[in-house]
Write a protein that holds these residues in place. Structure first.
Motif, PDB file in Angstrom:
ATOM      1  N   ALA A   1       0.817  -1.218   0.000  1.00 28.54           N
ATOM      2  CA  ALA A   1       0.000   0.000   0.000  1.00 28.54           C
ATOM      3  C   ALA A   1       0.853   1.271   0.000  1.00 28.54           C
ATOM      4  O   ALA A   1       0.384   2.331  -0.428  1.00 28.54           O
ATOM      5  N   SER A   2       2.108   1.162   0.460  1.00 27.63           N
ATOM      6  CA  SER A   2       2.988   2.347   0.413  1.00 27.63           C
ATOM      7  C   SER A   2       3.312   2.705  -1.028  1.00 27.63           C
ATOM      8  O   SER A   2       3.263   3.873  -1.430  1.00 27.63           O
ATOM      9  N   THR A   3       3.642   1.681  -1.828  1.00 28.71           N
ATOM     10  CA  THR A   3       3.888   1.921  -3.249  1.00 28.71           C
ATOM     11  C   THR A   3       2.583   2.331  -3.924  1.00 28.71           C
ATOM     12  O   THR A   3       2.561   3.220  -4.783  1.00 28.71           O
ATOM     13  N   GLY A   4       1.500   1.699  -3.504  1.00 28.44           N
ATOM     14  CA  GLY A   4       0.199   1.947  -4.121  1.00 28.44           C
ATOM     15  C   GLY A   4      -0.251   3.389  -4.000  1.00 28.44           C
ATOM     16  O   GLY A   4      -0.725   3.974  -4.982  1.00 28.44           O
ATOM     17  N   VAL A   5      -0.116   3.974  -2.826  1.00 30.37           N
ATOM     18  CA  VAL A   5      -0.573   5.363  -2.683  1.00 30.37           C
ATOM     19  C   VAL A   5       0.367   6.314  -3.422  1.00 30.37           C
ATOM     20  O   VAL A   5      -0.069   7.307  -4.012  1.00 30.37           O
ATOM     21  N   THR A   6       1.658   5.997  -3.426  1.00 24.34           N
ATOM     22  CA  THR A   6       2.623   6.841  -4.142  1.00 24.34           C
ATOM     23  C   THR A   6       2.254   6.870  -5.626  1.00 24.34           C
ATOM     24  O   THR A   6       2.232   7.932  -6.271  1.00 24.34           O
ATOM     25  N   LEU A   7       1.930   5.692  -6.149  1.00 20.16           N
ATOM     26  CA  LEU A   7       1.552   5.575  -7.567  1.00 20.16           C
ATOM     27  C   LEU A   7       0.233   6.284  -7.861  1.00 20.16           C
ATOM     28  O   LEU A   7       0.093   6.983  -8.873  1.00 20.16           O
ATOM     29  N   SER A   8      -0.736   6.115  -6.966  1.00 14.15           N
ATOM     30  CA  SER A   8      -2.050   6.719  -7.179  1.00 14.15           C
ATOM     31  C   SER A   8      -1.958   8.243  -7.181  1.00 14.15           C
ATOM     32  O   SER A   8      -2.498   8.918  -8.065  1.00 14.15           O
ATOM     33  N   VAL A   9      -1.260   8.798  -6.198  1.00 18.10           N
ATOM     34  CA  VAL A   9      -1.110  10.255  -6.120  1.00 18.10           C
ATOM     35  C   VAL A   9      -0.380  10.777  -7.361  1.00 18.10           C
ATOM     36  O   VAL A   9      -0.783  11.781  -7.969  1.00 18.10           O
ATOM     37  N   HIS A  10       0.681  10.085  -7.743  1.00 19.46           N
ATOM     38  CA  HIS A  10       1.480  10.493  -8.910  1.00 19.46           C
ATOM     39  C   HIS A  10       0.594  10.603 -10.164  1.00 19.46           C
ATOM     40  O   HIS A  10       0.640  11.605 -10.877  1.00 19.46           O
TER      41      HIS A  10
ATOM     42  N   ALA B   1     -15.159  -1.368   3.860  1.00 19.56           N
ATOM     43  CA  ALA B   1     -14.988  -2.812   3.684  1.00 19.56           C
ATOM     44  C   ALA B   1     -13.560  -3.220   4.032  1.00 19.56           C
ATOM     45  O   ALA B   1     -13.335  -4.225   4.721  1.00 19.56           O
ATOM     46  N   ALA B   2     -12.584  -2.432   3.573  1.00 19.84           N
ATOM     47  CA  ALA B   2     -11.180  -2.778   3.832  1.00 19.84           C
ATOM     48  C   ALA B   2     -10.904  -2.850   5.327  1.00 19.84           C
ATOM     49  O   ALA B   2     -10.172  -3.747   5.794  1.00 19.84           O
ATOM     50  N   ASN B   3     -11.479  -1.939   6.088  1.00 25.34           N
ATOM     51  CA  ASN B   3     -11.236  -1.950   7.533  1.00 25.34           C
ATOM     52  C   ASN B   3     -11.890  -3.145   8.218  1.00 25.34           C
ATOM     53  O   ASN B   3     -11.301  -3.761   9.110  1.00 25.34           O
ATOM     54  N   ARG B   4     -13.105  -3.509   7.785  1.00 21.39           N
ATOM     55  CA  ARG B   4     -13.752  -4.712   8.338  1.00 21.39           C
ATOM     56  C   ARG B   4     -12.974  -5.967   7.949  1.00 21.39           C
ATOM     57  O   ARG B   4     -12.726  -6.848   8.761  1.00 21.39           O
ATOM     58  N   ILE B   5     -12.582  -6.005   6.677  1.00 19.01           N
ATOM     59  CA  ILE B   5     -11.911  -7.199   6.147  1.00 19.01           C
ATOM     60  C   ILE B   5     -10.542  -7.385   6.804  1.00 19.01           C
ATOM     61  O   ILE B   5     -10.158  -8.509   7.165  1.00 19.01           O
ATOM     62  N   ALA B   6      -9.798  -6.290   6.972  1.00 20.41           N
ATOM     63  CA  ALA B   6      -8.475  -6.399   7.597  1.00 20.41           C
ATOM     64  C   ALA B   6      -8.614  -6.858   9.055  1.00 20.41           C
ATOM     65  O   ALA B   6      -7.810  -7.662   9.547  1.00 20.41           O
TER      66      ALA B   6
ATOM     67  N   PHE C   1      -1.494  -5.103   6.727  1.00 26.09           N
ATOM     68  CA  PHE C   1      -2.725  -4.772   5.996  1.00 26.09           C
ATOM     69  C   PHE C   1      -3.698  -4.027   6.923  1.00 26.09           C
ATOM     70  O   PHE C   1      -4.371  -3.082   6.509  1.00 26.09           O
ATOM     71  N   PHE C   2      -3.778  -4.485   8.177  1.00 27.07           N
ATOM     72  CA  PHE C   2      -4.679  -3.879   9.167  1.00 27.07           C
ATOM     73  C   PHE C   2      -4.298  -2.410   9.393  1.00 27.07           C
ATOM     74  O   PHE C   2      -5.155  -1.520   9.399  1.00 27.07           O
ATOM     75  N   ARG C   3      -2.989  -2.145   9.514  1.00 26.49           N
ATOM     76  CA  ARG C   3      -2.546  -0.756   9.742  1.00 26.49           C
ATOM     77  C   ARG C   3      -2.719   0.084   8.471  1.00 26.49           C
ATOM     78  O   ARG C   3      -3.099   1.243   8.522  1.00 26.49           O
ATOM     79  N   ASP C   4      -2.416  -0.541   7.320  1.00 24.41           N
ATOM     80  CA  ASP C   4      -2.513   0.206   6.057  1.00 24.41           C
ATOM     81  C   ASP C   4      -3.969   0.537   5.705  1.00 24.41           C
ATOM     82  O   ASP C   4      -4.246   1.594   5.128  1.00 24.41           O
ATOM     83  N   ALA C   5      -4.884  -0.368   6.039  1.00 27.14           N
ATOM     84  CA  ALA C   5      -6.298  -0.151   5.676  1.00 27.14           C
ATOM     85  C   ALA C   5      -6.854   1.102   6.350  1.00 27.14           C
ATOM     86  O   ALA C   5      -7.713   1.792   5.790  1.00 27.14           O
ATOM     87  N   ARG C   6      -6.347   1.423   7.525  1.00 25.44           N
ATOM     88  CA  ARG C   6      -6.950   2.493   8.327  1.00 25.44           C
ATOM     89  C   ARG C   6      -6.972   3.836   7.603  1.00 25.44           C
ATOM     90  O   ARG C   6      -7.941   4.599   7.680  1.00 25.44           O
ATOM     91  N   ILE C   7      -5.900   4.113   6.864  1.00 24.25           N
ATOM     92  CA  ILE C   7      -5.791   5.433   6.215  1.00 24.25           C
ATOM     93  C   ILE C   7      -6.847   5.619   5.124  1.00 24.25           C
ATOM     94  O   ILE C   7      -7.226   6.753   4.809  1.00 24.25           O
TER      95      ILE C   7
ATOM     96  N   LYS D   1       4.009   7.372  10.858  1.00 28.17           N
ATOM     97  CA  LYS D   1       2.611   6.981  10.682  1.00 28.17           C
ATOM     98  C   LYS D   1       2.315   5.565  11.168  1.00 28.17           C
ATOM     99  O   LYS D   1       3.200   4.722  11.244  1.00 28.17           O
ATOM    100  N   MET D   2       1.017   5.324  11.402  1.00 27.31           N
ATOM    101  CA  MET D   2       0.527   3.996  11.790  1.00 27.31           C
ATOM    102  C   MET D   2       0.750   2.977  10.672  1.00 27.31           C
ATOM    103  O   MET D   2       1.156   1.844  10.902  1.00 27.31           O
ATOM    104  N   GLY D   3       0.458   3.394   9.438  1.00 27.64           N
ATOM    105  CA  GLY D   3       0.592   2.498   8.284  1.00 27.64           C
ATOM    106  C   GLY D   3       1.178   3.235   7.105  1.00 27.64           C
ATOM    107  O   GLY D   3       1.718   4.341   7.259  1.00 27.64           O
TER     108      GLY D   3
END
Ligand code: CAA
Length: 379
Positions: free
Chosen positions: A81-90, A326-331, A352-358, A201-203
């Protein structure tokens, strides 16, 4: 599930899946533990054209749309998710508005380099005093001749300390709230620009989150994006796309939780049988799968509407709302499937649990998504 995708879109997803599994996933724990910016992961994604998904081929990009962007962003987030958000923002928060609102020379100056991954992109809206109430931003931009002088602090800026260009909102008129805002393309080399504190950060610990400090920062007038006073509209329209990206992030994390839970439930034995044989586990897996499919369909539809140029603000908010909850429930359930092991760093579900929170917080909180949806219902 794939009924809506063309052969080309399926191929793009396969390519993203391969790089996510083969290159990004093996580096995800390290990025998290060491808080290491995913530089090589982003470079690899750039080689595949994934740093310029929306950028036309004539400007060195892949010339694809938001639907394709969701496919790639979901797969990358399934791995990290760290790479994922970097890519999404970019792609969605930086290249996106330059493409939609930029002049020809602004597009030529920034988009080819963003697409090639020579520079990373960022987006700066939030400030210490303005988060959910984005239009309350106080960063001032005063025009003198052919330059603007920007003064203020931007807060929680993803990739802010490494970006080659930042889509930044500042106030050009104090007599209007929303219509007093303009957008600027700010480069770190501009006089008066500096990077402030970095957040722990938490995640999503591999992604970078910093303050940007502007002290009479000199921005050439030609770097204003769109018209004076158009900045809030640009910011909101950009977030319509970004929120679809965060839905993709939430769905990627959710899919990773489900995949890990299925594997573990088959391997882990208690009371003389795999825990997958217990209905208590089966129901969790079934609920996870159903929620992922529902969220993905909402996300695909929002992206499809955006690609067609149709109204999609409400649909983007719905996709983000549903996918992030959903991500927070699922994690949470994934950690439960793993039991005590899920609480340790031996397995990725604690990450995944920490990353889902954001996903319920940035690019508009869950409460802001509800506000956007409710306003469209009641207008
Ligand atoms: N597209 C285009 N224009 C829009 C729009 C949209 N989606 N939403 C609103 N506008 C326009 C409106 O039409 C209106 O214009 P008119 O007056 O001409 O009609 C104007 O903008 C003002 O709209 P609102 O009255 O709705 O504005 P508001 O001040 O009440 O704000 C809000 C609404 C939805 C709460 C908004 O402030 C918001 O989205 N807040 C959350 C901010 C946010 O998401 N921040 C994320 C930071 S970035 C980030 O997180 C990135 C990261 O690091 C990953």
């Amino acid at each position: 599930m794939d009924f809506a995708l063309t052969e080309e879109q399926r191929l793009i997803r396969e390519t993203a899946r391969d790089v996510a599994d083969g290159f990004i996933a093996p580096r995800a724990a390290e990025a998290d533990h060491l808080r290491k910016f995913p530089e090589e992961q982003m470079r690899k994604l750039a080689e595949l054209g994934f740093c310029g998904i929306l950028v036309p081929e004539s400007l060195g990009g892949a010339g694809l749309g938001n639907l394709e962007l969701t496919l790639v962003v979901e797969e990358v987030n399934r791995a990290c998710a760290s790479t994922g958000v970097t890519l999404s923002v970019h792609n969605s928060l930086c290249s996106g508005p330059i493409l939609r609102f930029g002049s020809e020379s602004q597009k030529k100056r920034y988009l080819p380099r963003l697409a090639r991954g020579e520079i990373w992109g960022a987006y700066a809206l939030s400030e210490p005093g303005s988060g959910s109430d984005a239009a309350a931003l106080a960063c001032r931009a005063v025009r003198k001749g052919d330059r603007y002088f920007l003064t203020g602090t931007k807060r929680f800026i993803t990739t802010g300390g490494r970006a080659g260009v930042i889509v930044l909102m500042a106030r050009t008129d104090t007599s209007h709230k929303q219509k007093g805002i303009s957008t600027f393309l700010v480069e770190p080399a501009f006089k008066g620009f500096s990077v402030g504190r970095k957040d722990e950060k938490m995640g999503i610990r591999g992604s970078e989150t910093v303050d940007l400090v502007l002290e009479d920062c000199e921005v050439p007038a030609e770097n204003r994006l769109g018209d004076e006073g158009q900045g809030f509209t640009i910011a909101m329209n950009t977030l319509d796309g970004g929120r679809i990206g965060i839905a993709a992030q939430a769905i990627g994390i959710s899919q990773a939780c489900l995949d890990s839970s299925i594997k573990y439930a088959k391997e882990r034995h208690q009371f003389g049988q795999p825990i997958a044989d217990f209905q208590a586990i089966q129901w969790k897996l079934a609920d996870m799968a159903a929620a992922i499919h529902a969220a993905r369909l909402l996300m695909w539809r929002a992206a499809w509407l955006r690609d067609r140029g149709e109204p999609h603000t409400t649909e983007a908010a719905m996709a983000k709302l549903v996918a992030s909850q959903a991500a927070n429930r699922i994690a949470k359930d994934a950690v439960q499937v793993f039991g005590g092991a899920g609480y340790t760093c031996e397995f990725p579900v604690e990450r995944f649990f920490r990353d889902a929170r954001i996903t319920e917080l940035y690019e508009g909180t869950t409460e802001v998504q509800r506000l956007v949806i409710a306003r469209s219902l009641l207008k």
